[in-house]
Design a protein around this motif. Structure first.
Motif, PDB file in Angstrom:
ATOM      1  N   SER A  48      -4.655   0.986 -14.026  1.00 59.50           N
ATOM      2  CA  SER A  48      -4.651   1.799 -15.248  1.00 59.50           C
ATOM      3  C   SER A  48      -3.367   1.735 -16.077  1.00 59.50           C
ATOM      4  CB  SER A  48      -4.927   3.262 -14.870  1.00 59.50           C
ATOM      5  OG  SER A  48      -3.818   3.778 -14.149  1.00 59.50           O
TER       6      SER A  48
ATOM      7  N   LYS B 208     -10.734  -3.408 -19.509  1.00 60.04           N
ATOM      8  CA  LYS B 208     -11.603  -2.230 -19.617  1.00 60.04           C
ATOM      9  C   LYS B 208     -12.746  -2.509 -20.598  1.00 60.04           C
ATOM     10  CE  LYS B 208     -11.333   1.375 -18.043  1.00 60.04           C
ATOM     11  NZ  LYS B 208     -11.821   1.954 -16.750  1.00 60.04           N
TER      12      LYS B 208
ATOM     13  N   ASP C 148     -12.671  -1.135  -1.164  1.00 62.89           N
ATOM     14  CA  ASP C 148     -12.385  -1.833  -2.415  1.00 62.89           C
ATOM     15  C   ASP C 148     -13.700  -1.992  -3.179  1.00 62.89           C
ATOM     16  OD1 ASP C 148     -11.776  -3.727  -4.372  1.00 62.89           O
ATOM     17  OD2 ASP C 148     -10.429  -4.853  -3.054  1.00 62.89           O
TER      18      ASP C 148
ATOM     19  N   ILE D  88      -6.824  11.056 -12.499  1.00 61.80           N
ATOM     20  CA  ILE D  88      -7.984  11.746 -13.085  1.00 61.80           C
ATOM     21  C   ILE D  88      -9.065  11.943 -12.028  1.00 61.80           C
ATOM     22  CG2 ILE D  88      -9.767  11.644 -14.884  1.00 61.80           C
ATOM     23  CD1 ILE D  88      -7.832   9.799 -16.478  1.00 61.80           C
TER      24      ILE D  88
ATOM     25  N   TYR E 192      -4.783  -4.851 -20.062  1.00 69.32           N
ATOM     26  CA  TYR E 192      -5.477  -3.672 -19.519  1.00 69.32           C
ATOM     27  C   TYR E 192      -6.708  -3.343 -20.352  1.00 69.32           C
ATOM     28  CZ  TYR E 192      -6.589   1.322 -19.089  1.00 69.32           C
ATOM     29  OH  TYR E 192      -7.256   2.515 -18.975  1.00 69.32           O
TER      30      TYR E 192
ATOM     31  N   ASP F  51     -12.299   4.950  -2.463  1.00 69.43           N
ATOM     32  CA  ASP F  51     -11.006   4.554  -3.046  1.00 69.43           C
ATOM     33  C   ASP F  51     -10.276   3.586  -2.122  1.00 69.43           C
ATOM     34  OD1 ASP F  51      -8.150   4.741  -3.941  1.00 69.43           O
ATOM     35  OD2 ASP F  51      -8.964   6.244  -5.303  1.00 69.43           O
TER      36      ASP F  51
HETATM   37  P1  NAD Z   1      -4.905   5.914 -11.536  1.00 68.39           P
HETATM   38  O1  NAD Z   1      -4.199   4.610 -11.617  1.00 68.39           O
HETATM   39  O2  NAD Z   1      -4.121   7.169 -11.377  1.00 68.39           O
HETATM   40  O3  NAD Z   1      -5.952   5.884 -10.318  1.00 68.39           O
HETATM   41  C1  NAD Z   1      -6.755   4.784 -10.059  1.00 68.39           C
HETATM   42  C2  NAD Z   1      -7.426   4.996  -8.714  1.00 68.39           C
HETATM   43  O4  NAD Z   1      -8.293   3.880  -8.475  1.00 68.39           O
HETATM   44  C3  NAD Z   1      -6.453   5.052  -7.528  1.00 68.39           C
HETATM   45  O5  NAD Z   1      -6.817   6.095  -6.662  1.00 68.39           O
HETATM   46  C4  NAD Z   1      -6.608   3.700  -6.866  1.00 68.39           C
HETATM   47  O6  NAD Z   1      -6.323   3.720  -5.479  1.00 68.39           O
HETATM   48  C5  NAD Z   1      -8.068   3.408  -7.145  1.00 68.39           C
HETATM   49  N1  NAD Z   1      -8.367   1.953  -7.117  1.00 68.39           N
HETATM   50  C6  NAD Z   1      -7.689   0.964  -7.765  1.00 68.39           C
HETATM   51  N2  NAD Z   1      -8.236  -0.229  -7.480  1.00 68.39           N
HETATM   52  C7  NAD Z   1      -9.296   0.011  -6.656  1.00 68.39           C
HETATM   53  C8  NAD Z   1     -10.276  -0.821  -6.029  1.00 68.39           C
HETATM   54  N3  NAD Z   1     -10.254  -2.140  -6.193  1.00 68.39           N
HETATM   55  N4  NAD Z   1     -11.209  -0.240  -5.271  1.00 68.39           N
HETATM   56  C9  NAD Z   1     -11.246   1.108  -5.100  1.00 68.39           C
HETATM   57  N5  NAD Z   1     -10.337   1.942  -5.649  1.00 68.39           N
HETATM   58  C10 NAD Z   1      -9.375   1.401  -6.425  1.00 68.39           C
HETATM   59  O7  NAD Z   1      -5.840   5.971 -12.828  1.00 68.39           O
HETATM   60  P2  NAD Z   1      -6.190   7.191 -13.792  1.00 68.39           P
HETATM   61  O8  NAD Z   1      -5.124   7.341 -14.802  1.00 68.39           O
HETATM   62  O9  NAD Z   1      -6.611   8.347 -12.973  1.00 68.39           O
HETATM   63  O10 NAD Z   1      -7.464   6.572 -14.548  1.00 68.39           O
HETATM   64  C11 NAD Z   1      -8.758   6.665 -13.957  1.00 68.39           C
HETATM   65  C12 NAD Z   1      -9.766   6.017 -14.882  1.00 68.39           C
HETATM   66  O11 NAD Z   1      -9.756   6.639 -16.151  1.00 68.39           O
HETATM   67  C13 NAD Z   1      -9.496   4.522 -15.147  1.00 68.39           C
HETATM   68  O12 NAD Z   1     -10.722   3.851 -15.197  1.00 68.39           O
HETATM   69  C14 NAD Z   1      -8.814   4.523 -16.511  1.00 68.39           C
HETATM   70  O13 NAD Z   1      -9.062   3.305 -17.201  1.00 68.39           O
HETATM   71  C15 NAD Z   1      -9.504   5.693 -17.187  1.00 68.39           C
HETATM   72  N6  NAD Z   1      -8.732   6.397 -18.223  1.00 68.39           N
HETATM   73  C16 NAD Z   1      -7.455   6.811 -17.970  1.00 68.39           C
HETATM   74  C17 NAD Z   1      -6.756   7.534 -18.940  1.00 68.39           C
HETATM   75  C18 NAD Z   1      -5.350   8.043 -18.696  1.00 68.39           C
HETATM   76  O14 NAD Z   1      -4.729   8.554 -19.632  1.00 68.39           O
HETATM   77  N7  NAD Z   1      -4.813   7.976 -17.499  1.00 68.39           N
HETATM   78  C19 NAD Z   1      -7.359   7.792 -20.174  1.00 68.39           C
HETATM   79  C20 NAD Z   1      -8.667   7.315 -20.405  1.00 68.39           C
HETATM   80  C21 NAD Z   1      -9.349   6.635 -19.406  1.00 68.39           C
END
Ligand code: NAD
Ligand code: DAU
Length: 351
Positions: free
Chosen positions: A87, A161, A61, A14, A157, A35
């Motif tokens: 996630s 959150k 981080d 996202i 998870y 990131d």
């Molecule tokens: P994703 O797992 O695809 O991406 C997560 C990103 O965060 C990655 O680029 C990773 O490298 C980075 N990351 C992880 N740990 C880190 C750290 N300690 N420091 C810095 N960067 C770090 O996740 P996504 O599916 O794109 O979700 C993004 C956000 O949206 C999350 O907070 C998730 O809870 C929320 N969300 C996701 C969905 C979904 O359907 N995927 C729906 C609602 C909300």
């Protein structure tokens, strides 16, 4: 007004769509993608905008508070859109500590850094926290999650959150930090890591591998095309009320097995295979532990207050998604090699 925005997790699924939208739509803003590049972070997602003058990448981080403070100060950050997280629900079942560390402690580190640096003048500052509908728990056959539904997280998870959401609101209440929170339903679309249902099944069909359906496939999810989520984030960032929460959803509920059959039929057509070929790959496996039955979002608040509605019908979104995975087989190969493959084997061995 010119903004200097720190977007955490901008190399993920996202996050990369949010970074692209802001970099392209607001050339006068500086967009800083912060990131750690975990297994889920992939800078290839941002190849098309990486050389734009208003884009900066910082590898770091969110738990490293010194680096967070340095970045906010040096780049004169006035807003944070916080997406970085672990996630994937299945991973949280095998490794809950990493989820507590990143999702809770990482969020706390960002909050503390922002509060300390901004506290003398909160004017024009914003901490925007991106969360999930899973914090509300699991629905029966009826009803929807609204912004006032009590929290009832049921997986490691969603517990992590939920905890991060509570910290964000506590920093608003206790320290006056200007915050906004949004809780979104399941996203799908290009660049989603193929451990999540839709890209995993597209990839497995491409490779004629089994499609592991958890339980009876009767769980229900509300699917939203990722670019529509990015547009909702844009609307909330610019016009949302400080201190408020907005639910974002697709008005698009699907039982897993019905969705899987839609994907199977579309893939047969695309691959020129006889109708019904992909459905033979469906394999019912042991259910996910504590599997939430149904999520469904009431998105009327964001609709009424900010005029947001999903722009794509599901049929268009799923076609765009399938086409993207067809045209980006190298991307899939890249992310499914090495570490991910080991994880994949350990996750599905014995199921
Ligand atoms: P994703 O797992 O695809 O991406 C997560 C990103 O965060 C990655 O680029 C990773 O490298 C980075 N990351 C992880 N740990 C880190 C750290 N300690 N420091 C810095 N960067 C770090 O996740 P996504 O599916 O794109 O979700 C993004 C956000 O949206 C999350 O907070 C998730 O809870 C929320 N969300 C996701 C969905 C979904 O359907 N995927 C729906 C609602 C909300
Ligand atoms: O609701 C928002 C959430 O949606 C986000 O907060 C999470 O980050 C995101 O991962 C997603 O969680 P889900 O658990 O709903 O998504 P996932 O793609 O893992 O699973 C969707 C449904 O499909 C769920 O009912 C479990 C089922 N499933 C999943 C996989 C990976 C299967 O049946 N087989 C599978 O192999």
């Amino acid at each position: 007004m010119k903004r200097n925005i720190l977007i955490t997790g901008g190399a993920g699924f996202i996050g990369s769509h949010v970074v692209r939208l802001f970099v392209n739509n607001y050339p006068e803003y500086k967009i800083v993608n912060f990131d750690k590049l975990t297994y889920a972070g992939n800078l290839e997602n941002l190849k098309d905008i990486e050389n734009k003058p208003n884009y900066v990448f910082v590898k770091g981080d969110i738990c490293d508070i010194d680096l967070v403070i340095k970045t906010i100060k040096e780049l004169n950050i006035d807003s944070i859109i916080h997406l970085a997280a672990e996630s994937h629900v299945d991973r949280s079942i095998t490794d809950p500590f990493t989820f507590a560390q990143t999702n809770v402690m990482g969020t706390l580190s960002l909050l503390q850094a922002a509060k300390e640096i901004w506290k003398d003048n909160y004017e024009g500052k914003l901490f925007y926290h991106i969360s999930t509908d899973e914090v509300y728990g699991s629905l029966g056959e009826e009803g929807f999650f609204t912004e006032t539904t009590p929290y009832d997280p049921k997986s490691p998870y969603s517990a992590a959150k939920a905890s991060s959401d509570h910290f964000v609101r506590a920093f608003n209440n206790t320290f006056g930090l200007p915050i906004v929170v949004s809780n979104c339903s399941n996203n799908y679309g290009p660049n989603q890591f193929p451990e999540k249902l839709i890209p995993l099944f597209i990839n497995n069909i491409l490779n004629s591998k089994p499609l592991p359906v958890y339980g009876k496939g009767e769980n229900v999810r509300d699917w939203l095309y990722v670019v529509d989520h990015a547009k909702a984030i844009d609307a909330i960032f610019h016009n949302g009320k400080v201190g408020e929460t907005y639910n974002i959803g697709g008005f698009n509920e699907w039982k897993n097995i019905d969705l899987i059959k839609v994907i199977c039929r579309a893939m047969d057509k695309k691959l020129g295979r006889p109708d019904g070929t992909s459905e033979t790959l469906i394999t019912y496996v042991t259910d996910r532990a504590g599997h939430d039955h149904r999520y469904a979002i009431d998105a009327s608040k964001i609709n009424k207050e900010l005029g947001w509605v999903p722009s794509l019908q599901f049929e268009e979104g799923i076609e765009l998604t399938i086409n993207w995975y067809f045209n980006n087989k190298l991307w899939i190969e890249g992310v499914t090699s090495g570490q991910y493959q080991n994880y994949y084997n350990s996750m599905y061995e014995g199921r």
